[in-house]
Design a protein around this motif. Structure first.
Motif, short mmCIF file in Angstrom:
data_model
loop_
_atom_site.label_atom_id
_atom_site.label_comp_id
_atom_site.label_asym_id
_atom_site.label_seq_id
_atom_site.Cartn_x
_atom_site.Cartn_y
_atom_site.Cartn_z
N ILE A 108 0.77 -1.25 -0.12
CA ILE A 108 0.06 0.08 -0.12
C ILE A 108 0.81 1.37 0.03
O ILE A 108 1.96 1.45 0.65
CB ILE A 108 -0.95 -0.06 1.15
N VAL A 109 0.69 2.23 -0.78
CA VAL A 109 1.38 3.39 -1.16
C VAL A 109 0.46 4.56 -0.95
O VAL A 109 -0.62 4.67 -1.78
CB VAL A 109 2.46 3.46 -2.15
N GLY A 110 0.76 5.68 -0.09
CA GLY A 110 0.00 6.96 -0.33
C GLY A 110 -1.30 6.81 0.36
O GLY A 110 -2.26 7.53 0.07
N HIS A 111 -1.35 5.79 1.46
CA HIS A 111 -2.46 5.92 2.04
C HIS A 111 -2.87 7.39 2.91
O HIS A 111 -2.11 7.80 3.04
CB HIS A 111 -2.37 4.87 3.42
N SER A 112 -4.18 7.69 3.04
CA SER A 112 -4.43 9.14 3.38
C SER A 112 -3.86 9.19 4.83
O SER A 112 -3.45 10.40 5.16
CB SER A 112 -5.77 9.22 3.35
N GLU A 113 -3.74 8.17 5.56
CA GLU A 113 -3.11 8.44 7.21
C GLU A 113 -1.54 8.64 6.87
O GLU A 113 -0.98 9.15 8.00
CB GLU A 113 -3.31 7.31 7.85
N ARG A 114 -0.91 8.09 5.87
CA ARG A 114 0.60 8.48 5.73
C ARG A 114 0.61 10.02 5.10
O ARG A 114 1.40 10.73 5.37
CB ARG A 114 1.19 7.55 4.78
N ARG A 115 -0.36 10.28 4.17
CA ARG A 115 -0.33 11.71 3.64
C ARG A 115 -0.61 12.68 4.63
O ARG A 115 0.02 13.96 4.77
CB ARG A 115 -1.39 11.71 2.56
N ARG A 116 -1.45 12.44 5.72
CA ARG A 116 -1.99 13.22 6.89
C ARG A 116 -0.73 13.27 7.68
O ARG A 116 -0.47 14.39 8.02
CB ARG A 116 -2.99 12.41 7.45
N ALA A 117 0.46 12.33 7.44
CA ALA A 117 1.56 12.60 8.45
C ALA A 117 2.62 13.09 7.68
O ALA A 117 3.64 13.27 7.97
CB ALA A 117 2.09 11.24 8.86
N GLY A 118 2.32 13.76 6.40
CA GLY A 118 3.50 14.56 5.87
C GLY A 118 3.82 14.23 4.41
O GLY A 118 4.59 14.71 3.75
N GLU A 119 3.13 12.73 3.94
CA GLU A 119 3.88 12.12 2.81
C GLU A 119 3.15 13.12 1.70
O GLU A 119 2.09 13.15 1.44
CB GLU A 119 3.31 10.84 2.72
N THR A 120 4.14 13.48 0.71
CA THR A 120 3.65 14.32 -0.35
C THR A 120 3.52 13.26 -1.53
O THR A 120 4.00 12.12 -1.78
CB THR A 120 4.63 15.43 -0.73
N ASP A 121 3.00 13.84 -2.58
CA ASP A 121 2.85 13.11 -4.01
C ASP A 121 4.13 12.56 -4.49
O ASP A 121 4.44 11.51 -4.95
CB ASP A 121 2.15 13.92 -5.08
N LYS A 122 5.09 13.61 -4.33
CA LYS A 122 6.58 13.35 -4.77
C LYS A 122 7.16 12.07 -3.97
O LYS A 122 7.83 11.16 -4.45
CB LYS A 122 7.52 14.50 -4.44
N VAL A 123 6.93 12.04 -2.57
CA VAL A 123 7.39 10.84 -1.75
C VAL A 123 6.58 9.49 -2.36
O VAL A 123 7.15 8.55 -2.62
CB VAL A 123 7.24 11.04 -0.41
N VAL A 124 5.22 9.62 -2.59
CA VAL A 124 4.70 8.69 -3.13
C VAL A 124 5.09 8.16 -4.55
O VAL A 124 5.08 6.86 -4.54
CB VAL A 124 3.05 8.91 -3.39
N ARG A 125 5.49 9.10 -5.33
CA ARG A 125 6.12 8.65 -6.61
C ARG A 125 7.40 7.77 -6.35
O ARG A 125 7.47 6.72 -7.00
CB ARG A 125 6.14 9.98 -7.37
N GLU A 126 7.96 8.20 -5.38
CA GLU A 126 9.48 7.58 -5.35
C GLU A 126 9.22 6.23 -4.61
O GLU A 126 9.89 5.07 -5.08
CB GLU A 126 10.14 8.26 -4.07
N LYS A 127 7.96 6.06 -3.76
CA LYS A 127 7.99 4.79 -3.10
C LYS A 127 7.06 3.83 -3.97
O LYS A 127 7.64 2.50 -4.04
CB LYS A 127 6.83 5.06 -1.77
N VAL A 128 6.63 4.23 -5.16
CA VAL A 128 5.80 3.64 -6.17
C VAL A 128 7.11 2.77 -6.94
O VAL A 128 7.07 1.70 -7.33
CB VAL A 128 5.06 4.35 -6.99
N GLN A 129 8.11 3.61 -7.23
CA GLN A 129 9.22 3.33 -7.93
C GLN A 129 9.91 2.41 -7.15
O GLN A 129 10.30 1.01 -7.98
CB GLN A 129 10.06 4.33 -8.51
N LEU A 130 10.23 2.64 -6.11
CA LEU A 130 10.98 1.57 -5.19
C LEU A 130 10.39 0.36 -4.96
O LEU A 130 11.15 -0.87 -5.16
CB LEU A 130 11.25 2.22 -3.93
#
Ligand code: PEP
Length: 254
Positions: free
Chosen positions: A92-114
């Motif tokens: 799971i990547v970019g869950h709203s609970e992680r985004r609420r803790a400060g995760e940006t779209d850019k970080v989500v993109r990095e996580k998707v690639q990794l």
């Protein structure tokens, strides 16, 4: 094609014993299904405890998050590679609970690639905080998809799943679930935006799941009328009787 039913246990349960009992209860039902793929996402700590040495083709395992960095000096972090090497297939990547803790779209993109590089299939969560009558939220979704998934290697797009989870429909403070009609409309929109990035063929094959206050009463509506490719289930995935019924409902859908 069968449906994907994802259990997001979040920070539950509190002990390995309870985690084993919960997994056992779900596994009994999940292994009897004919088409449905059950993806259980426990806290990462329990993955090695729960994943059997010989995994089945009906039950899969996933992480709830992984670290975006490749630097090994990341205290407390867990990498996508570790999650893969323990036997999981999804993340799971970019869950709203992680985004609420400060995760940006850019970080989500990095996580998707990794995640894809590590051999995991990312389940990317997107969704608006508020639904407006003018449809401005659709521009927000378009922006989220572009920022999280734009310009990826072409081969990555076939590994991806999107979970549409309107934030206002998630968790104990939810206003209630979305409707199958709205989901159908929004999933078509998501597919169209994705087609702009990955092409029509991959967009048609993209699994688009619904998440947000899924329960036994509304699951069939999302899967049948909303034509969801699957469901991401939070609270109800911790209640074996309810989750088992959701799995059985999914398996009956043609
Ligand atoms: C979620 O955590 O992604 C979720 C959908 O939670 P719930 O089912 O509890 O609303």
């Amino acid at each position: 094609m069968g449906k994907f039913i994802v259990a997001n246990w979040k920070m539950n349960p509190a002990s390995p014993r309870e985690a084993k009992l919960l997994a056992l209860a779900l596994k009994k039902t999940a292994s009897k299904l004919t088409k449905t793929r059950t993806i259980i996402c426990p806290p990462a700590l329990y993955l090695s405890l729960l994943i059997p040495p010989r995994p089945t083709k009906k039950i899969f395992w996933g992480g709830q998050d992984a670290c975006a960095g490749v630097n090994e000096a990341e205290t407390g972090a867990i990498s996508a590679k570790m999650i893969k090497n323990i036997g999981a297939d999804y993340l799971i990547v970019g869950h709203s609970e992680r985004r609420r803790a400060g995760e940006t779209d850019k970080v989500v993109r990095e996580k998707v690639q990794l995640a894809v590089k590590a051999g995991l299939k990312p389940i990317i969560c997107i969704g608006e905080e508020k639904r407006d009558a003018h449809g401005d939220y659709l521009s927000f979704l378009r922006g989220q998809i572009g920022a999280c998934l734009g310009d990826l290697k072409k081969s990555y797009y076939s590994e991806i799943m999107i979970a549409y989870e309107p934030i206002w429909a998630i968790g104990t403070e939810a206003h209630g679930a979305d409707t199958p009609d709205n989901f159908l409309h929004n999933a078509l929109f998501i597919r169209k935006v994705f087609a702009g990035l990955a092409g029509n063929e991959l967009a048609l094959a993209l699994p688009v799941l619904y998440g947000g206050s899924v329960n036994v009463k509304n699951a069939e509506g999302f899967l049948k009328d909303g034509r969801a490719d699957g469901l991401l289930v939070g609270r109800e995935s911790l209640v074996p009787d309810q989750f088992k019924q959701i799995l059985q409902i999914a398996d009956k859908i043609k």
